[in-house]
Design a protein around this motif. Structure first.
Motif, short mmCIF file in Angstrom:
data_model
loop_
_atom_site.label_atom_id
_atom_site.label_comp_id
_atom_site.label_asym_id
_atom_site.label_seq_id
_atom_site.Cartn_x
_atom_site.Cartn_y
_atom_site.Cartn_z
N LEU A 111 38.73 39.25 50.60
CA LEU A 111 39.24 39.78 49.33
C LEU A 111 40.06 38.72 48.61
N ASN A 112 40.89 37.99 49.35
CA ASN A 112 41.65 36.90 48.73
C ASN A 112 40.73 35.82 48.19
N GLU A 113 39.66 35.52 48.91
CA GLU A 113 38.72 34.50 48.44
C GLU A 113 38.01 34.95 47.16
N ALA A 114 37.66 36.23 47.09
CA ALA A 114 37.03 36.75 45.87
C ALA A 114 38.01 36.69 44.70
N ALA A 115 39.29 36.96 44.99
CA ALA A 115 40.31 36.88 43.93
C ALA A 115 40.46 35.45 43.44
N ALA A 116 40.42 34.49 44.36
CA ALA A 116 40.53 33.08 43.96
C ALA A 116 39.37 32.67 43.07
N ARG A 117 38.16 33.17 43.36
CA ARG A 117 37.00 32.86 42.51
C ARG A 117 37.16 33.49 41.12
N ALA A 118 37.68 34.71 41.09
CA ALA A 118 37.89 35.38 39.80
C ALA A 118 38.88 34.61 38.94
N LEU A 119 39.96 34.10 39.56
CA LEU A 119 40.94 33.33 38.81
C LEU A 119 40.35 32.01 38.33
N ASP A 120 39.58 31.37 39.19
CA ASP A 120 39.00 30.08 38.83
C ASP A 120 38.04 30.22 37.66
N ARG A 121 37.33 31.33 37.60
CA ARG A 121 36.32 31.53 36.56
C ARG A 121 36.84 32.34 35.38
N ASP A 122 38.07 32.83 35.48
CA ASP A 122 38.60 33.72 34.44
C ASP A 122 37.66 34.91 34.23
#
Length: 243
Positions: free
Chosen positions: A42-53
């Motif tokens: 879940l944290n990894e998915a959140a990091a991808r969401a932040l990276d891609r806006d």
């Protein structure tokens, strides 16, 4: 959203901390990420969401989560209210950047030349101190004047700005690096400066130069490989302009 989640989200926004509001579907349970107590996936998915806006739904361990990315705003600080800046600013605005143009020369930094743009007529070091560039900020110097560019670059190198670019020929850039070394910046820091600024697309006109600069900012932000600047673009040595 609980009062506790709302308060934590507002605190993260004030502190310019990238945060994801994760909502579990369909029961609506919410948490803020990153969170050491949350599942690694879940944290990894959140990091991808932040990276891609990007906002969207992901499936983690058989459960659907809606991830809402709350990033600090993208910002571009342009030092030098010159013709290239007039071309660059609209490109940046369309790419979602909040732009501030810094130039103590009031005849350059005017509302007529930069309508609907935030303008600072402070000296660049003072302006950069106030703006406090973060990891979502790009800084570009365009004046070709060491009295203005060098203090801005000094402050930018001491910040977390993700992109730092400086207009000028290779000879000009070499002299600039020498001065910045004398201010205490090491080679690792100086390597952060993109100089000559912009991708080498053989740009000549101010709009073409603005395009090349914005393209390089996007490439750096997205982690795209940058081509070697095998030779100096003609755009790197513009003629002086009148106010």
């Amino acid at each position: 959203m609980t009062p506790e989640i709302l308060a934590a989200l507002e605190a993260a926004q004030r502190e310019k901390r990238p945060t994801v509001l994760a909502t579990r579907l369909p029961d609506g349970a919410q948490t803020l990420l990153p969170d050491p107590a949350a599942a690694a996936a879940l944290n990894e998915a959140a990091a991808r969401a932040l990276d891609r806006d990007e906002n969207g739904t992901v499936k983690i361990d058989g459960q659907d989560w809606f991830l809402h990315a709350h990033n600090p705003p993208l910002r571009l600080v342009v030092v030098g209210a010159v013709h290239i800046a007039q071309a660059l600013v609209p490109f940046a605005a369309r790419c979602g950047y909040a732009v501030t143009v810094v130039d103590p020369r009031r005849s350059f930094a005017s509302d007529e030349r930069f309508p609907n743009v935030t303008i600072s007529t402070e000296w660049p070091d003072e302006a950069l101190d106030a703006l406090a560039p973060d990891h979502r900020t790009a800084v570009v110097t365009l004046t070709h004047d060491p009295k203005l560019d060098d203090p801005a670059l000094d402050r930018a190198l001491k910040s977390k700005a993700f992109y730092i670019g400086a207009l000028g020929s290779r000879k000009t850039h070499a002299a600039r690096l020498k001065r910045l070394r004398e201010l205490g910046h090491d080679e690792a820091a100086l390597a952060r400066i993109k100089g000559p600024v912009g991708l080498n697309i053989e740009a000549v006109t101010a709009p073409e130069i603005g395009l090349s600069i914005m393209a390089e900012i996007v490439a750096v932000r997205r982690g795209a490989p940058l081509p070697e600047k095998a030779r100096l673009p003609a755009a790197a040595t513009p003629a002086p302009q009148a106010a």
